[in-house]
Write an enzyme that holds these catalytic residues in place. Structure first.
Site, short mmCIF file in Angstrom:
data_model
loop_
_atom_site.label_atom_id
_atom_site.label_comp_id
_atom_site.label_asym_id
_atom_site.label_seq_id
_atom_site.Cartn_x
_atom_site.Cartn_y
_atom_site.Cartn_z
N TYR A 1 35.21 27.89 32.47
CA TYR A 1 36.60 28.16 32.84
C TYR A 1 36.75 28.28 34.36
O TYR A 1 35.79 28.18 35.11
CB TYR A 1 37.08 29.43 32.11
CG TYR A 1 37.67 29.15 30.74
CD1 TYR A 1 37.48 27.92 30.08
CD2 TYR A 1 38.44 30.11 30.09
CE1 TYR A 1 38.04 27.68 28.84
CE2 TYR A 1 39.01 29.87 28.85
CZ TYR A 1 38.80 28.66 28.22
OH TYR A 1 39.37 28.42 26.99
N GLN B 1 39.87 21.96 36.02
CA GLN B 1 39.59 22.17 34.60
C GLN B 1 39.82 20.84 33.88
O GLN B 1 40.89 20.24 34.00
CB GLN B 1 40.53 23.24 34.04
CG GLN B 1 40.19 24.63 34.50
CD GLN B 1 38.93 25.15 33.80
OE1 GLN B 1 38.98 25.55 32.66
NE2 GLN B 1 37.81 25.13 34.50
N GLU C 1 46.54 35.74 34.97
CA GLU C 1 45.50 34.72 35.15
C GLU C 1 45.42 34.27 36.62
O GLU C 1 46.37 34.42 37.40
CB GLU C 1 45.80 33.51 34.26
CG GLU C 1 45.72 33.82 32.77
CD GLU C 1 45.79 32.58 31.90
OE1 GLU C 1 46.70 31.77 32.10
OE2 GLU C 1 44.93 32.43 31.00
N ASP D 1 43.90 23.70 35.50
CA ASP D 1 43.86 24.38 36.81
C ASP D 1 43.02 23.66 37.87
O ASP D 1 41.91 23.21 37.58
CB ASP D 1 43.22 25.77 36.68
CG ASP D 1 43.73 26.56 35.52
OD1 ASP D 1 44.68 26.14 34.86
OD2 ASP D 1 43.14 27.63 35.25
N ARG E 1 38.45 36.66 33.50
CA ARG E 1 38.10 35.31 33.98
C ARG E 1 38.69 34.99 35.34
O ARG E 1 39.40 35.77 35.92
CB ARG E 1 38.57 34.27 32.96
CG ARG E 1 40.04 34.33 32.59
CD ARG E 1 40.38 33.25 31.57
NE ARG E 1 41.73 33.36 31.07
CZ ARG E 1 42.07 34.01 29.95
NH1 ARG E 1 41.16 34.60 29.21
NH2 ARG E 1 43.33 34.07 29.59
N ASP E 2 38.41 33.78 35.79
CA ASP E 2 39.00 33.16 36.98
C ASP E 2 38.61 33.85 38.29
O ASP E 2 39.48 34.25 39.09
CB ASP E 2 40.54 33.10 36.86
CG ASP E 2 41.01 32.50 35.54
OD1 ASP E 2 40.22 31.76 34.92
OD2 ASP E 2 42.15 32.79 35.12
C1 FRU Z 1 44.91 29.06 33.25
C2 FRU Z 1 43.67 29.22 32.37
C3 FRU Z 1 42.65 30.12 33.03
C4 FRU Z 1 41.37 29.67 32.38
C5 FRU Z 1 41.60 28.19 32.26
C6 FRU Z 1 40.96 27.55 31.06
O1 FRU Z 1 45.61 27.90 32.96
O2 FRU Z 1 44.04 29.72 31.11
O3 FRU Z 1 42.89 31.49 32.89
O4 FRU Z 1 40.25 29.96 33.16
O5 FRU Z 1 42.99 28.00 32.20
O6 FRU Z 1 41.08 26.16 31.09
#
Ligand code: FRU
Length: 470
Positions: free
Chosen positions: A100, A57, A218, A41, A159-160
């Site tokens: 993350y 990421q 997500e 991401d 998350r996120d």
């Molecule tokens: C989306 C995801 C997010 C998470 C990240 C981990 O691709 O799964 O939800 O924060 O990638 O790398």
């Protein structure tokens, strides 16, 4: 791993891997990819102090998902990006299985990152903390630790965080899975980025008139565009329906009106953001020209990734080109940022019967085209685009199964814009009314060849490989 161990392993990976990655003919020339290892991401997209900052990421230590770090880049023009190395590595207990995804804000002149500290106890059980980090020197971040634990009633899949400023407060949308296995987006508010109050469920499966709609949403992102609120999110678990939801996970948008007090978004239908094969986890930011910019990951987790041929060269995945969003005729439009014109070499114009059109170098190129009748573009024998009065079909050779697969869009096609970069295709239809993106892995020196009984008028440009070091 301690920070020292992380840095040692990172240096080893870079020393051994950089030349190998750059030597891959499938390496993009003008899209962002990780120097080595796996990228997924985009994170922390922001214009700060006049410069575009972008994080991603990153697992620099292997071509696999795992305990993610944040890589970072800077650019003055959204075209030429400089890698700045590591921004965050998962060295603390509260993030031991990964820093993350998250976002960046300008907090009174301090570039502040808000991200998820991911902690897995075993295969089944996990928890998550929303954490802060502040830039002290250019590109150097000090972690301030967790500021938010799991909300009650939700699993460890929380998350996120995407944070923005509105009306004197900080606001955050957060992806969360309820204990009964439904994907939700939560809305929070804060005065200082440290103390957060949950306002409600903004949207989600079994919320606001939606039926069952996925077990996890997500990477949410909420913003105002032309007087309405748009929520971008990535629902997982939607069953495929005819030509919709054909990918393993979806990425799309909902538009409506946010009630800032109850935290609810009264919204319309869910629309896919990209009708191609790979597009996921995008993030937007507002720049100083008032543009809502978006950049996404041209990938999808848990699907064809492990079979990508680039693994042999020690790198995997790339981002999309930066796109500008606009609202037209009740729809979210997206187009490549105009700055990308800086990549163009000499233009070549052509008009006539498609079968008589010349072959073109198809490695890194841009085509603007208008079509009548049925026209086919063969892209390096690994993808085929067919356009006719009924719509458009993009077929590509799946590198895992070795079989051809297709995605379709129905309805008239007035114009097309095609961007190619070694192993990626981005197609913008009808001035950005729809987009289709895909990775593909053609042989050496791919060509664009033409077929079909129709006619075409096009302008072609070769594109410069500005992000390759060799
Ligand atoms: C989306 C995801 C997010 C998470 C990240 C981990 O691709 O799964 O939800 O924060 O990638 O790398």
């Amino acid at each position: 791993m301690t920070e020292q161990q992380w840095l040692n392993r990172l240096s080893e990976a870079l020393l051994g891997g950089l030349n190998r990655a750059e030597g891959d003919p499938h390496r993009p020339g003008w899209h962002i990819a990780a120097p080595v290892g796996l990228l997924n991401d985009p994170n922390g997209f922001i214009q700060f102090d006049g410069r575009y900052r972008l994080f991603y990421q990153w697992n620099p230590l292997a071509c696999a998902h795992g305990a993610k770090a944040w890589g970072q880049l800077v650019s003055d023009d959204l075209v030429h990006w400089q890698h700045l190395g590591l921004a965050l590595a998962p060295t603390e207990d509260y993030e031991r299985n990964g820093c993350y995804s998250g976002s960046a804000v300008d907090n009174n002149g301090e570039l502040t990152l808000i991200y998820t500290g991911n902690v897995k106890y075993d295969r089944e059980r996990r928890t998550a903390f929303q954490c802060l980090a502040v830039e002290r020197e250019f590109g150097e971040f000090e972690k301030l630790g967790p500021v938010l634990d799991l909300p009650e009633g939700y699993t460890g899949h929380v998350r996120d965080p995407k944070v923005w400023r509105h009306d004197g407060h900080w606001w955050m949308v957060l992806a969360a899975q309820s204990e009964d296995g439904q994907g939700k987006v939560l809305l929070y508010r804060s005065a200082d980025l440290h103390h957060w109050q949950q306002l409600g469920v903004l949207a989600g499966s079994r919320e606001q008139g939606l039926d069952e709609f996925g077990y996890m949403w997500e990477c949410p992102d909420l913003f105002e565009l032309d007087g309405r609120h748009v929520l971008i999110c990535c629902p997982q678990g939607l069953p495929a329906e005819a030509d919709r939801y054909r990918n393993l996970y979806q990425c799309g948008w909902l538009a409506g009106e946010l009630d800032w007090h109850s935290g609810r978004l009264a919204h319309g239908d869910f629309h896919e953001l990209d009708l191609g094969f790979e597009f996921y986890a995008p993030q937007t930011t507002l720049d100083d020209q008032g543009r809502r910019l978006l950049i996404g990951w041209l990938g999808l987790p848990d699907d064809n990734e492990p079979a990508q041929p680039t693994r042999d060269y020690g790198w995997m995945n790339q981002l999309s080109c930066p796109r500008v969003l606009s609202w037209r005729q009740g729809k979210l439009y997206q187009n490549p940022v105009p700055e990308l014109a800086a990549l163009r070499g000499e233009a070549f114009d052509w008009q006539g019967l498609a079968v008589q059109a010349p072959r073109l170098q198809g490695g890194r190129a841009e085509l603007e085209l208008v079509i009548s009748g049925e026209v086919r573009l063969y892209l390096g024998q690994a993808a085929v685009l067919t356009v006719n009065a009924g719509g458009l079909e993009l077929r590509r050779l799946n590198w895992r199964s070795g079989e051809w697969e297709s995605r379709r869009r129905h309805g008239p096609v007035t114009d097309l814009r095609l961007l190619l970069d070694s192993s990626s295709i981005e197609l913008f239809i009808n001035e950005g009314e729809a987009a289709m993106s895909a990775r593909y892995f053609p042989g050496a020196n791919p060509e664009i060849r033409w077929g079909g009984a129709g006619e075409t008028r096009f302008r072609y440009w070769p594109l410069a490989p500005v992000l390759r070091s060799s």
